[in-house]
Design an enzyme around this catalytic site. Structure first.
Site, PDB file in Angstrom:
ATOM      1  N   ASP A  83      61.294  52.045  -5.950  1.00 55.53           N
ATOM      2  CA  ASP A  83      62.117  51.006  -6.111  1.00 55.53           C
ATOM      3  C   ASP A  83      61.494  50.198  -5.508  1.00 55.53           C
ATOM      4  O   ASP A  83      61.276  48.931  -5.967  1.00 55.53           O
ATOM      5  CB  ASP A  83      63.286  51.648  -5.862  1.00 55.53           C
ATOM      6  N   ASP A  86      59.405  51.079  -0.834  1.00 55.64           N
ATOM      7  CA  ASP A  86      59.044  52.566   0.833  1.00 55.64           C
ATOM      8  C   ASP A  86      58.657  53.781  -0.781  1.00 55.64           C
ATOM      9  O   ASP A  86      58.071  53.287  -1.743  1.00 55.64           O
ATOM     10  CB  ASP A  86      60.747  53.417   0.854  1.00 55.64           C
ATOM     11  N   TYR A 234      71.561  52.970  -2.486  1.00 52.43           N
ATOM     12  CA  TYR A 234      71.475  51.833  -3.473  1.00 52.43           C
ATOM     13  C   TYR A 234      72.750  52.846  -4.264  1.00 52.43           C
ATOM     14  O   TYR A 234      73.610  54.191  -5.534  1.00 52.43           O
ATOM     15  CB  TYR A 234      71.031  52.826  -5.448  1.00 52.43           C
ATOM     16  N   GLU A 472      61.074  42.213   0.810  1.00 55.91           N
ATOM     17  CA  GLU A 472      60.800  43.405   0.384  1.00 55.91           C
ATOM     18  C   GLU A 472      60.582  43.123  -1.163  1.00 55.91           C
ATOM     19  O   GLU A 472      61.821  42.531  -1.824  1.00 55.91           O
ATOM     20  CB  GLU A 472      61.573  44.550   0.758  1.00 55.91           C
TER      21      GLU A 472
END
Length: 495
Positions: A83, A86, A234, A472
């Site tokens: 995603d 990571d 999430y 990120e």
């Protein structure tokens, strides 16, 4: 005047007015190379790939990873996307990313030219995985990897040795949100492949129908049964009603089966159609559903959806500069929240351009408390947001990696920050990478096209690797931007 002369004058007038309209609609001066940004925004997805990489992989510093994913539950879950920075595969944001990439093609694919095939490939990489994740009836494999243990390491995806645990929703532990979003992704993607790969398109839509039935029949948020696994990463904060409405909209579009329009008409209000939650992203889909349903009214003239024009207008009025509910940085960036704000900038810009398109076709405008807002104004606002992202901001910083002379060099991304397999074939252990993570050295591998979380409310951006809120990248930041950039590249004559 002879009839032939009259016809000739009419023809000249029509040519002149058409070219005039074109020049008004397609100004040929742009401060940005939207075509270059579009190309890069799609290349980014190749850097997020999990699984066995193809021979035409353009980001060559990446290699194969997660080749035994799914084996913990004796299923094949190889492929899909990481995603963000990571090495976990989260099904909920991956499905939303797929839906938005598909909507980008549905809305603006006609002007994407050479990038259309690359976008299709990015979508197929996701849908191939989502088909695997939904292969068993009434079950969806929604995550591969233990996020807590993954985040305790700073290692390349190619070196992963953290547990590749597999998590699922089923009848006993429902997840209407992740299931309906997955159905939306499959249905939206079926439209993308309808002409170029009709067999694949039919496979996608059949699966979407089955997955939506599961989502609707066994109701509940996936964060109930999987709370320690998916939260706080999430968590489904907005509930599952928005996804049921959103999923039904995409199935209505993909199948043309009247049962979905009936479902929307019967359940729309109870599923939150008129709520005032004016934010659109991986968690809350209400606004996207409203904009799409207003298209059915504005463009397709489905009268039963008349109210959605008002619902969509309410969202538009909430993000117009000057609105009491819209917050902007001093440099003019829409600001919704401190953590990964750029995702709301890209999703909102996409919605503004899509809605402007529908309004133009219907010869309609938006009325915000007595102020008329035209489609042209919506396009201007969207362009300003994208231009800020690409470098028109107080720091003169492009927030897309690899675009423009100045962009983030220390993004919060494991694979980008550590030396590649080609440069450093030996394994980099779990904790060994943290010395790199905490250093000030620029990332050795350029994650081309990655858009980061972006500046804070005061237009500041420290470019620190440890600052995941601002540094990120994520797939769902890029996905709606693909459509927005395609529109802008086309409207400025760059495609």
């Amino acid at each position: 005047m002879t009839f032939s002369l009259f016809c000739c004058l009419l023809f000249l007038l029509s040519v002149f007015s058409t070219s005039l309209c074109d020049s008004l609609h397609h100004p040929h001066f742009a401060t940005h190379n939207y075509r270059d940004a579009l190309t890069k925004s799609i290349i980014f997805f190749e850097g997020q790939r999990s699984g066995k990489l193809p021979s035409n992989q353009r980001l060559s510093w990446r290699s194969h990873s997660g080749l035994s994913d799914g084996s913990a539950m004796h299923v094949d879950l190889v492929g899909g996307y990481y995603d963000a920075g990571d090495n976990v595969k989260f099904g909920f944001p991956m499905a939303f990313t797929t839906t938005m990439l598909s909507w980008s093609v549905v809305e603006f694919g006609g002007v994407m030219k050479g990038e259309l095939q690359n976008t299709r490939e990015a979508i197929r990489w996701a849908t191939n995985y989502l088909l695997k994740a939904t292969a068993h009836p009434d079950t969806i494999y929604v995550q591969v990897g233990d996020a807590v243990k993954d985040h305790a390491c700073w290692e390349r995806p190619e070196d992963m040795d953290t547990p590749r645990s597999v998590f699922k929703v089923d009848k006993n532990n429902p997840g209407s949100d992740v299931a309906a979003e997955t159905a939306a992704a499959l249905a939206a993607a079926s439209l993308v492949f309808k002409k170029t790969d009709p067999t694949y398109s039919k496979t996608l839509v059949r699966r979407a129908i089955r997955v939506f039935q599961f989502a609707d029949k066994y109701r509940g948020p996936y964060s109930n049964g999987l709370k320690p696994i998916v939260c706080p990463f999430y968590c489904s904060y907005s509930g599952y009603q928005d996804e049921l409405l959103w999923g039904a909209v995409w199935l209505h579009k993909a199948t043309k089966n009247p049962m979905y329009l009936n479902y929307i008409n019967v359940n729309g209000q109870t599923l939150g159609a008129a709520d005032s939650d004016n934010i659109f992203g991986w968690d809350n889909k209400h606004v996207g559903a409203r904009i799409l349903l207003s298209k059915e009214f504005l463009v397709r003239k489905v009268q039963s959806l008349h109210d959605y024009k008002g619902h969509a207008d309410n969202f538009i009025c909430s993000v117009i500069p000057g609105s009491s509910s819209a917050q902007f940085t001093p440099g003019g960036l829409l600001f919704k929240m401190g953590d990964s704000n750029m995702q709301y900038v890209t999703s909102t810009s996409f919605l503004l351009l899509a809605y402007a398109k529908y309004l133009t076709k219907a010869h309609m405008v938006v009325n915000c408390g007595g102020t008329t807002v035209t489609p042209k104004r919506l396009r201007t606002i969207a362009k300003k947001q994208v231009d800020y992202l690409l470098g028109d901001n107080p720091l003169k910083m492009s927030y897309m990696v690899g675009y423009g002379p100045r962009y983030p060099r220390r993004i919060h991304h494991r694979g980008s920050s550590l030396p590649s397999i080609g440069v450093h074939p030996g394994k980099i252990q779990c904790s060994a990478g943290f010395s790199v993570m905490n250093s000030q050295s620029p990332n050795p591998n350029i994650l081309v096209g990655a858009v980061v979380g972006g500046p804070d409310l005061h237009d500041r951006f420290p470019d620190e690797r440890s600052d995941y809120e601002q540094s990120e990248p994520a797939t769902y930041i890029n996905a709606p931007l693909v459509g927005a950039l395609a529109y802008l590249a086309h409207s400025f004559g760059q495609l």
